[in-house]
Design a protein around this motif. Sequence first.
Motif, PDB file in Angstrom:
ATOM      1  N   HIS A  44       8.204   0.814  -1.026  1.00 54.84           N
ATOM      2  CA  HIS A  44       8.823  -0.102  -1.979  1.00 54.84           C
ATOM      3  C   HIS A  44      10.337   0.000  -1.938  1.00 54.84           C
ATOM      4  O   HIS A  44      11.043  -1.014  -1.923  1.00 54.84           O
ATOM      5  CB  HIS A  44       8.314   0.174  -3.400  1.00 54.84           C
ATOM      6  N   VAL A  69       2.472  -0.311   7.825  1.00 52.07           N
ATOM      7  CA  VAL A  69       3.605  -0.814   7.063  1.00 52.07           C
ATOM      8  C   VAL A  69       4.634  -1.478   7.951  1.00 52.07           C
ATOM      9  O   VAL A  69       5.690  -1.868   7.497  1.00 52.07           O
ATOM     10  CB  VAL A  69       4.258   0.320   6.240  1.00 52.07           C
ATOM     11  N   THR A 272       7.122  -5.066   4.207  1.00 51.25           N
ATOM     12  CA  THR A 272       5.731  -4.632   4.103  1.00 51.25           C
ATOM     13  C   THR A 272       5.008  -5.312   2.948  1.00 51.25           C
ATOM     14  O   THR A 272       3.902  -5.830   3.115  1.00 51.25           O
ATOM     15  CB  THR A 272       5.666  -3.116   3.891  1.00 51.25           C
ATOM     16  N   LEU A 273       5.602  -5.320   1.776  1.00 54.96           N
ATOM     17  CA  LEU A 273       4.923  -5.712   0.542  1.00 54.96           C
ATOM     18  C   LEU A 273       5.000  -7.209   0.272  1.00 54.96           C
ATOM     19  O   LEU A 273       5.666  -7.962   0.992  1.00 54.96           O
ATOM     20  CB  LEU A 273       5.541  -4.955  -0.630  1.00 54.96           C
ATOM     21  N   TYR A 329      -5.194  -7.914  -2.179  1.00 51.65           N
ATOM     22  CA  TYR A 329      -3.909  -7.513  -2.756  1.00 51.65           C
ATOM     23  C   TYR A 329      -3.908  -6.095  -3.326  1.00 51.65           C
ATOM     24  O   TYR A 329      -2.872  -5.614  -3.811  1.00 51.65           O
ATOM     25  CB  TYR A 329      -3.386  -8.527  -3.775  1.00 51.65           C
ATOM     26  N   ILE A 331      -4.418  -1.952  -2.536  1.00 52.05           N
ATOM     27  CA  ILE A 331      -4.395  -0.985  -1.437  1.00 52.05           C
ATOM     28  C   ILE A 331      -5.785  -0.373  -1.312  1.00 52.05           C
ATOM     29  O   ILE A 331      -6.335   0.127  -2.301  1.00 52.05           O
ATOM     30  CB  ILE A 331      -3.350   0.115  -1.693  1.00 52.05           C
ATOM     31  N   SER A 348      -1.525  -1.818  -6.289  1.00 48.20           N
ATOM     32  CA  SER A 348      -1.396  -3.190  -5.812  1.00 48.20           C
ATOM     33  C   SER A 348      -0.280  -3.287  -4.776  1.00 48.20           C
ATOM     34  O   SER A 348       0.753  -2.613  -4.879  1.00 48.20           O
ATOM     35  CB  SER A 348      -1.081  -4.130  -6.984  1.00 48.20           C
ATOM     36  N   TRP A 349      -0.494  -4.152  -3.773  1.00 45.72           N
ATOM     37  CA  TRP A 349       0.550  -4.412  -2.776  1.00 45.72           C
ATOM     38  C   TRP A 349       1.650  -5.327  -3.321  1.00 45.72           C
ATOM     39  O   TRP A 349       2.657  -5.562  -2.652  1.00 45.72           O
ATOM     40  CB  TRP A 349      -0.050  -5.084  -1.547  1.00 45.72           C
ATOM     41  N   LYS A 367       1.720  -7.727   3.949  1.00 45.08           N
ATOM     42  CA  LYS A 367       0.461  -7.654   3.209  1.00 45.08           C
ATOM     43  C   LYS A 367      -0.032  -9.025   2.760  1.00 45.08           C
ATOM     44  O   LYS A 367      -1.195  -9.176   2.391  1.00 45.08           O
ATOM     45  CB  LYS A 367       0.590  -6.692   2.027  1.00 45.08           C
TER      46      LYS A 367
END
Length: 389
Positions: A44, A69, A272-273, A329, A331, A348-349, A367
């Motif tokens: 994050h 990631v 990544t997110l 959504y 992980i 959560s992603w 993601k």
Amino acid sequence: MVNKILPILLLSVACAFAAPTPKDGTVKATLKRPANPVQLKDVHNRDVRRWANLATGSSSSIPAINADVSYLITVGLGTPAQDVDLIFDTGSSDLWVQTANYNPKSSSTSKNLDETWTIEYGSGDASGKEYTDIATIGSYTFTQEFGIASTAEGFTGVDGLVGFGPDDLSVITNKGENIPTPVDNLYSSGQIGSDVIGVYFQPITDGGSQETNGEITFGGVDSTKYTGDITYVPITTASPANEYWGIDVSSVKYGSTSVTSTIHGIVDTGTTLILLSSTAVSALYKNISGAKLDNNSGLYTIPASEVSKLEDITFTIGGTAFTLTPSQYLIPANQVANLGGTSGDTYSWIGSLGDNESGLAFILGQKFLENFYSVFDTTNSRVGLAVAA
């Protein structure tokens, strides 16, 4: 010009392999992701730092590796070719490689341009000298201008990076000109018919951390990698997203509940997110009883008692609904411990991008893209999305 390449995740590198060259005027490459994923708390932080400066205003296919990631693509540089595994990033437009991974003196076709370069990113910078040399993707070769990084803070264990964003983002030069990306060079040399890349990602579902399970098609799309039709939308007019692969999302819904009206943001393989503005994230998670921000990871956790009650989250883009189910959504439970999360907790992603509303209210990262085929079309200044096969 503002330097816009921001921090990229630290990953150890695994080898990619070249896929057979198709006969339809495109080139294909596989994508892979290496072992040793980083911790959730770093994921994050890295994604938010990547876009912090921007938010504040400051057809051929080859294999791709999903590092959970981040994704890597193998490119050969020099004569004979020296293979390097580079982070595949549509949010920047430069190619650079660490000095340890490419030696221009070992190539008969390298040329020192007698220029230096520096790229600033969220947690440091990279700098070095500028060269041209023969680059190889699959069986296709072309001349590529790139940087050799003598210093690269924050990139330990990574060969380098290759960007596939709009070429006016390029900063690997001290003369201010735009440097063509590899797909630009394949197109201008007549080896592909369109200045387009189609991208296919797949999620890791078995708890593993290294898989070769993605593909990039240069010059077109691979119709076997998606179902239904591709929805194309033009690059947004909203700044600063319009400098990147920026699009408009007309709504985000949790079940039938609206989370946002029209917002503008970026589609980016190097993030990544799935990131939303703090306003949108708050509106989303208030619908889930007990959802809370985990300060250690920067991500949201969902109480076990609520997981079975979760609803789909839908992004409407170009009139088409792109829906993420809870299993998409969240992980996967078998990845939480590997990523440094608390075993038994549900994460959560989808996280917060911060207080960004005008022109940068979302980032649709890996993601999101693992569930949809994506097309980055320079020829027609548009982005395409379809349900992944």
